[in-house]
Design a protein around this motif. Structure first.
Motif, PDB file in Angstrom:
ATOM      1  N   THR A   1       0.886  -1.111  -0.006  1.00 56.27           N
ATOM      2  CA  THR A   1      -0.146  -0.047   0.080  1.00 56.27           C
ATOM      3  C   THR A   1       0.807   1.154   0.121  1.00 56.27           C
ATOM      4  O   THR A   1       2.140   1.184   0.162  1.00 56.27           O
ATOM      5  N   HIS A   2       0.144   2.266  -0.359  1.00 56.73           N
ATOM      6  CA  HIS A   2       0.977   3.714  -0.426  1.00 56.73           C
ATOM      7  C   HIS A   2       0.989   4.595   1.045  1.00 56.73           C
ATOM      8  O   HIS A   2       0.818   5.704   0.936  1.00 56.73           O
ATOM      9  N   ASP A   3       0.728   4.027   1.961  1.00 57.64           N
ATOM     10  CA  ASP A   3       0.733   4.474   3.375  1.00 57.64           C
ATOM     11  C   ASP A   3       1.932   5.120   3.526  1.00 57.64           C
ATOM     12  O   ASP A   3       3.003   4.740   3.038  1.00 57.64           O
ATOM     13  N   THR A   4       2.065   6.521   4.344  1.00 58.21           N
ATOM     14  CA  THR A   4       3.103   7.008   4.612  1.00 58.21           C
ATOM     15  C   THR A   4       3.678   6.177   5.876  1.00 58.21           C
ATOM     16  O   THR A   4       3.070   6.550   6.975  1.00 58.21           O
ATOM     17  N   PRO A   5       5.082   6.015   5.792  1.00 56.36           N
ATOM     18  CA  PRO A   5       5.558   5.290   7.135  1.00 56.36           C
ATOM     19  C   PRO A   5       5.884   6.349   8.102  1.00 56.36           C
ATOM     20  O   PRO A   5       6.203   7.618   7.674  1.00 56.36           O
ATOM     21  N   HIS A   6       5.720   6.340   9.488  1.00 56.41           N
ATOM     22  CA  HIS A   6       6.173   6.857  10.514  1.00 56.41           C
ATOM     23  C   HIS A   6       7.804   7.237  10.360  1.00 56.41           C
ATOM     24  O   HIS A   6       8.409   6.049  10.623  1.00 56.41           O
ATOM     25  N   PRO A   7       8.239   8.450  10.479  1.00 59.21           N
ATOM     26  CA  PRO A   7       9.745   8.433  10.493  1.00 59.21           C
ATOM     27  C   PRO A   7      10.164   8.526  11.735  1.00 59.21           C
ATOM     28  O   PRO A   7       9.752   9.027  12.946  1.00 59.21           O
ATOM     29  N   ILE A   8      11.161   7.461  12.095  1.00 58.79           N
ATOM     30  CA  ILE A   8      11.890   7.525  13.213  1.00 58.79           C
ATOM     31  C   ILE A   8      13.164   7.993  13.017  1.00 58.79           C
ATOM     32  O   ILE A   8      14.132   7.483  12.364  1.00 58.79           O
ATOM     33  N   ARG A   9      13.474   9.184  13.832  1.00 63.07           N
ATOM     34  CA  ARG A   9      14.621   9.897  13.429  1.00 63.07           C
ATOM     35  C   ARG A   9      16.015   9.540  14.196  1.00 63.07           C
ATOM     36  O   ARG A   9      16.595  10.043  15.079  1.00 63.07           O
ATOM     37  N   ALA A  10      16.431   8.450  13.643  1.00 64.24           N
ATOM     38  CA  ALA A  10      17.806   8.082  14.134  1.00 64.24           C
ATOM     39  C   ALA A  10      18.659   8.968  13.760  1.00 64.24           C
ATOM     40  O   ALA A  10      20.007   9.234  14.469  1.00 64.24           O
ATOM     41  N   ASP A  11      18.721   9.814  12.860  1.00 66.82           N
ATOM     42  CA  ASP A  11      19.684  10.816  12.192  1.00 66.82           C
ATOM     43  C   ASP A  11      19.693  11.702  13.628  1.00 66.82           C
ATOM     44  O   ASP A  11      20.500  12.544  13.397  1.00 66.82           O
ATOM     45  N   ASN A  12      18.820  12.001  14.332  1.00 72.67           N
ATOM     46  CA  ASN A  12      18.743  13.075  15.429  1.00 72.67           C
ATOM     47  C   ASN A  12      18.841  12.392  16.631  1.00 72.67           C
ATOM     48  O   ASN A  12      18.445  13.080  17.736  1.00 72.67           O
ATOM     49  N   ALA A  13      19.189  11.227  16.765  1.00 73.95           N
ATOM     50  CA  ALA A  13      19.255  10.650  18.021  1.00 73.95           C
ATOM     51  C   ALA A  13      20.338  11.164  19.100  1.00 73.95           C
ATOM     52  O   ALA A  13      21.314  11.917  18.683  1.00 73.95           O
TER      53      ALA A  13
ATOM     54  N   THR B   1      13.081   0.424   5.651  1.00 75.83           N
ATOM     55  CA  THR B   1      11.587   0.637   5.808  1.00 75.83           C
ATOM     56  C   THR B   1      11.096  -0.557   6.603  1.00 75.83           C
ATOM     57  O   THR B   1      11.462  -1.478   5.946  1.00 75.83           O
ATOM     58  N   VAL B   2      10.288  -0.404   7.580  1.00 75.87           N
ATOM     59  CA  VAL B   2       9.740  -1.454   8.430  1.00 75.87           C
ATOM     60  C   VAL B   2       8.477  -1.799   7.632  1.00 75.87           C
ATOM     61  O   VAL B   2       7.598  -0.732   7.780  1.00 75.87           O
ATOM     62  N   TYR B   3       7.974  -2.827   7.211  1.00 73.74           N
ATOM     63  CA  TYR B   3       6.967  -3.206   6.643  1.00 73.74           C
ATOM     64  C   TYR B   3       5.984  -4.035   7.387  1.00 73.74           C
ATOM     65  O   TYR B   3       6.359  -4.766   8.255  1.00 73.74           O
ATOM     66  N   GLN B   4       4.638  -3.616   7.626  1.00 69.03           N
ATOM     67  CA  GLN B   4       3.589  -4.309   8.528  1.00 69.03           C
ATOM     68  C   GLN B   4       2.775  -5.366   7.626  1.00 69.03           C
ATOM     69  O   GLN B   4       2.120  -4.728   6.622  1.00 69.03           O
ATOM     70  N   PHE B   5       2.668  -6.673   7.685  1.00 68.84           N
ATOM     71  CA  PHE B   5       1.767  -7.415   7.029  1.00 68.84           C
ATOM     72  C   PHE B   5       0.277  -7.108   7.600  1.00 68.84           C
ATOM     73  O   PHE B   5      -0.039  -7.694   8.719  1.00 68.84           O
ATOM     74  N   THR B   6      -0.645  -6.617   6.760  1.00 69.01           N
ATOM     75  CA  THR B   6      -2.020  -6.418   7.420  1.00 69.01           C
ATOM     76  C   THR B   6      -2.656  -7.716   7.060  1.00 69.01           C
ATOM     77  O   THR B   6      -3.723  -7.936   7.766  1.00 69.01           O
ATOM     78  N   THR B   7      -2.340  -8.372   5.815  1.00 70.90           N
ATOM     79  CA  THR B   7      -2.982  -9.722   6.084  1.00 70.90           C
ATOM     80  C   THR B   7      -1.767 -10.526   5.136  1.00 70.90           C
ATOM     81  O   THR B   7      -0.680  -9.868   4.887  1.00 70.90           O
ATOM     82  N   ALA B   8      -1.791 -11.609   4.839  1.00 71.65           N
ATOM     83  CA  ALA B   8      -0.622 -12.381   4.184  1.00 71.65           C
ATOM     84  C   ALA B   8      -0.689 -11.925   2.850  1.00 71.65           C
ATOM     85  O   ALA B   8       0.537 -12.260   2.272  1.00 71.65           O
ATOM     86  N   SER B   9      -1.398 -10.984   2.233  1.00 72.45           N
ATOM     87  CA  SER B   9      -0.973 -10.758   0.763  1.00 72.45           C
ATOM     88  C   SER B   9      -1.044  -9.358   0.680  1.00 72.45           C
ATOM     89  O   SER B   9      -0.962  -8.601  -0.360  1.00 72.45           O
ATOM     90  N   VAL B  10      -1.175  -8.349   1.777  1.00 71.64           N
ATOM     91  CA  VAL B  10      -1.295  -6.851   1.886  1.00 71.64           C
ATOM     92  C   VAL B  10      -0.222  -6.438   2.953  1.00 71.64           C
ATOM     93  O   VAL B  10      -0.528  -6.943   4.178  1.00 71.64           O
ATOM     94  N   VAL B  11       0.754  -5.579   2.498  1.00 70.19           N
ATOM     95  CA  VAL B  11       1.681  -5.014   3.517  1.00 70.19           C
ATOM     96  C   VAL B  11       1.743  -3.592   3.235  1.00 70.19           C
ATOM     97  O   VAL B  11       1.159  -3.188   2.345  1.00 70.19           O
ATOM     98  N   LYS B  12       2.120  -3.000   4.292  1.00 71.28           N
ATOM     99  CA  LYS B  12       2.161  -1.415   4.448  1.00 71.28           C
ATOM    100  C   LYS B  12       3.418  -1.181   5.019  1.00 71.28           C
ATOM    101  O   LYS B  12       3.810  -1.537   5.990  1.00 71.28           O
ATOM    102  N   PRO B  13       4.124   0.287   4.385  1.00 72.88           N
ATOM    103  CA  PRO B  13       5.203   0.663   5.121  1.00 72.88           C
ATOM    104  C   PRO B  13       4.666   1.321   6.460  1.00 72.88           C
ATOM    105  O   PRO B  13       4.090   2.281   6.339  1.00 72.88           O
ATOM    106  N   GLU B  14       5.102   0.914   7.596  1.00 70.10           N
ATOM    107  CA  GLU B  14       4.842   1.195   8.867  1.00 70.10           C
ATOM    108  C   GLU B  14       6.052   2.374   9.439  1.00 70.10           C
ATOM    109  O   GLU B  14       5.469   3.372  10.015  1.00 70.10           O
ATOM    110  N   TYR B  15       7.215   2.070   9.484  1.00 70.26           N
ATOM    111  CA  TYR B  15       8.244   2.909   9.920  1.00 70.26           C
ATOM    112  C   TYR B  15       9.319   3.166   9.048  1.00 70.26           C
ATOM    113  O   TYR B  15       9.541   2.006   8.219  1.00 70.26           O
TER     114      TYR B  15
END
Length: 395
Positions: free
Chosen positions: A39-51, A241-255
């Motif tokens: 899917t084309h969801d916008t993943p949540h940015p985890i700002r390791a560059d500003n850690a 990008t960390v992807y989340q399986f919403t079903t076995a055939s659909v994933v979304k970019p989560e982080y």
């Protein structure tokens, strides 16, 4: 992280020389298989560059509680390739030395082992991966060499059933379907190349994550984890990008793990692992290591950095409540610091408690100021004993 050379792949999985995959009974026909939808969801940015980079003292200041669990040493663990922690048990997989699974209670007592190595119907040739289903109370063992999935009781390790599978490196499952993580060529099909095959036993239903040139080499990371709600997470090798399986055939970019100079910028170049390491050592690139440990209030992950002449993974912690990221600098340790507690990089999480291990042998000069519990455990430990599990919860 697991490096698979062409020699190992040939020894374990490849077809006979001179035989085309189309004529090989092991070749999977994937031309009509449906593609996993991203899917084309916008993943949540985890700002390791500003850690914020912190040392051991500040890391310990962030710890709310800590406990130490001395594992029963009646059966030695060779290497810990995977640890899964549930409400009342600790599951440890040793894939290469003991080639078995150890199950302990939360006091460290060894409850049982799965040591069914062999060629019988209830046995495995290899222990490539494991998952624990707390709903069905089952342990799923991935026998990659035999292309089989074996189930054992999470109560006592009794064999339950065996199912046919497909060749893979690592394995997860969603309901009755299997998510197979592959390296190039493992499906014996030269016409297509996919990192993920979703199967119903040995019938492939979906395919997804065609490797980019950077990923298209003999390299694999076991990046299957589950989020706090029990949903499957997956990170393609080198990806940010960390992807989340919403079903076995659909994933979304989560982080997305944001870095100042990520190796993933070179995703469209065919680089060997050695060339990637050179980028990190000589050009200050960094690499997200792919295993996302998701707790209730915190998540943890590692990023590989240059350190001196080496490449070392640095643990990062993301506070979900404040969206702040801090990096624990484990490479630079003040030898004159007074150490009262021992904590280690997490390899598992349950709830909001992270779990790592420490050696049962700590030099005597470092023990005098330690917490009485860990000090007493070390005093009654031998060099050959199994590791001590360190469980800590952050504030």
């Amino acid at each position: 992280m697991k490096q698979l050379t062409a020699t190992i792949i040939t020894a374990l999985f490849c077809a006979a020389c001179g035989t085309s995959p189309q004529n090989d009974s092991r070749a999977l026909v994937l031309s009509d298989t449906k593609i996993i939808k991203i899917t084309h969801d916008t993943p949540h940015p985890i700002r390791a560059d500003n850690a914020r980079i912190i040392g051991m003292d500040e890391m310990l200041d962030r710890v709310k509680s800590i406990d130490y669990i001395k594992l029963d040493s009646s059966d030695p663990i060779g290497t810990i390739n995977k640890m899964i922690v549930t409400n009342d048990k600790i599951f440890i997989m040793d894939a290469h030395v003991a080639q078995r699974i150890f199950v302990f209670d939360k006091t460290g007592k060894l409850l049982f082992r799965i040591k069914n190595k062999g060629r019988g119907p209830k046995e495995y040739l290899s222990v490539a991966d494991m998952q624990v289903d707390t709903i069905r109370n089952e342990i799923l063992v991935n026998d990659a060499l035999a292309r089989s999935y074996l189930y054992f009781s999470a109560d006592d390790g009794a064999f339950l059933r065996r199912e046919k599978g497909v060749a893979n490196c690592y394995l997860a499952h969603i309901d009755s379907l299997y998510i197979n993580y592959q390296i190039p060529g493992q499906d014996f099909n030269d016409d297509e190349n996919w990192a993920i095959l979703v199967s119903n036993k040995d019938s492939v239903l979906y395919k997804g994550f065609a490797p980019t040139p950077l990923q298209d080499n003999n390299f694999a990371v076991n990046s299957f984890t589950y989020d706090y709600d029990g949903t499957l997470l997956y990170t393609p090798v080198y990806s940010d990008t960390v992807y989340q399986f919403t079903t076995a055939s659909v994933v979304k970019p989560e982080y997305v793990i944001c870095q100042k100079k990520s190796v993933w910028r070179r995703y469209d170049e065919k680089l060997s692992p050695q060339e990637v390491n050179k980028l990190i050592k000589e050009n200050n690139y960094t690499k997200y290591c792919g295993k996302f440990l998701d707790g209730e209030n915190y998540a943890s992950f590692e990023i590989a950095h240059k350190w001196d002449k080496y490449i070392t993974p640095r643990p990062y912690f993301w506070d979900k409540r404040t969206d702040i990221v801090f990096a624990w600098d484990t490479a630079n340790v003040d030898e004159d610091a007074i150490v009262h507690e021992i904590i280690r990089q997490p390899i598992a999480v349950y709830g909001d408690t992270f779990f790592g291990t420490c050696s049962p042998q700590i030099p005597e000069e470092y023990r005098k100021n330690l917490n009485p519990k860990i000090k007493s455990l070390l005093e009654c430990s031998d060099e050959s004993d199994n590791p001590i599990v360190v469980a800590y919860t952050l504030k």
